[in-house]
Enzyme design. Structure first.
Site, PDB file in Angstrom:
ATOM      1  N   HIS A   5      43.496  63.177  23.515  1.00 32.86           N
ATOM      2  CA  HIS A   5      43.241  62.546  24.803  1.00 32.86           C
ATOM      3  C   HIS A   5      42.186  63.324  25.592  1.00 32.86           C
ATOM      4  O   HIS A   5      42.387  64.485  25.943  1.00 32.86           O
ATOM      5  CB  HIS A   5      44.560  62.505  25.586  1.00 32.86           C
ATOM      6  N   HIS A  49      36.517  61.177  33.498  1.00 36.67           N
ATOM      7  CA  HIS A  49      37.659  60.301  33.730  1.00 36.67           C
ATOM      8  C   HIS A  49      37.686  59.708  35.133  1.00 36.67           C
ATOM      9  O   HIS A  49      37.816  58.501  35.312  1.00 36.67           O
ATOM     10  CB  HIS A  49      38.968  61.054  33.489  1.00 36.67           C
TER      11      HIS A  49
END
Length: 292
Positions: free
Chosen positions: A41, A83
């Site tokens: 991730h 992100h």
């Protein structure tokens, strides 16, 4: 049986039975001998700054074949890997550009972002790490012979980002047969964004983030291959219900769950029949699953 009955009823109600016939007994199975995919991730983000080349390198060092990232766009149109829609959390933007709050990615040029330190927040050993461009990122993933789960982040902020992302992937060799058949998946929380990706490049495997109801699955299955929910939303019944439907590329819809960071949860979701696990600690999850 209950999941299949619900799925069949849903298809009839939505009038899509002719297009989306459930496959009896279908399961989104891996190839014989293939282990359950473990996906790092934002790279191996428990061990290196998230969404950086260092996190890709760390995933490779750990022997992890899949990495996930997030793509957004700068003021002058460069695709970058980060992100948040703000630079504040993972860079020193407040220090370098103190008068430009709230420090949104879309309000800074690529050259301005390239000045930022995206590693010191994580640890002094990563001081000077930069926010990578998508081009830099995919080239590093390719260097390690890894596979990429690419998330289009906040597409509502970046009109036509899907087309731009696909163009860059094509320019960097990521839309050839080898990549399309096993090394690339594009996902988003936005169904509209994923539909656009599918329409522009039907060969690209896609994933919809979230846990839509079974009633919604027939529509999504026309343009996506995966339903990718949080592990908190996963159950054996939900995974089975998703697997009933045939996705955009003629195989059962898959379920890839996030973000699993401990051994017990990894074994539990694997037992539900998921098709992949996204984790900040890919070594922990891989070791927990063993030969799963």
């Amino acid at each position: 049986m209950y999941a299949r009955a619900v799925a069949a009823t849903t298809i009839a109600l939505l009038g899509t039975a002719a297009l989306l016939l459930p496959t009896p007994g279908a399961q989104a199975a891996r190839e014989p001998g293939e282990r359950l995919p473990v996906i790092a991730h934002r790279g191996a983000s428990a061990y290196a700054p998230e969404n950086t080349l260092a996190a890709v390198d760390e995933a490779a060092r750990l022997g992890i074949g899949w990495v996930e990232n997030d793509v957004q766009r700068t003021k002058d149109g460069e695709l970058v890997v980060i992100h948040d829609d703000s630079l504040q959390r993972t860079t020193d933007v407040e220090e370098i550009y103190p008068g430009r709050a709230p420090w949104k990615v879309k309000d800074f040029t690529a050259a301005e972002i390239a000045r930022l330190d995206a590693g010191s927040w994580f640890g002094p050993g990563y001081a000077g790490t930069r926010v990578p461009t998508l081009q830099q990122y995919v080239n590093r993933v390719d260097l390690h012979h890894q596979k990429l789960l690419l998330e289009i982040k906040n597409p509502q902020l970046y009109p036509d980002i899907e087309r731009q992302t696909l163009k860059l992937l094509g320019n960097e060799g990521w839309l050839d047969r080898q990549h399309l058949t096993g090394r690339l998946i594009v996902q988003s929380f936005s169904a509209a964004s994923i539909r656009t990706v599918h329409e522009l490049k039907p060969g690209v495997k896609t994933g919809l983030l979230g846990a839509p109801s079974v009633a919604e699955l027939p529509g999504y299955a026309t343009f996506t291959d995966q339903i990718n929910p949080s592990y908190r939303a996963v159950s054996r019944g939900y995974v089975s219900a998703v697997h009933v439907f045939t996705g955009a590329h003629g195989r059962p819809l898959e379920v890839v769950t996030w973000t699993v960071d401990d051994a017990d949860t990894a074994r539990r979701v694997a037992g539900y029949g998921v098709d992949g696990v996204i984790t900040n600690r890919p070594d922990v999850v891989r070791d927990a699953l063993g030969e799963w």
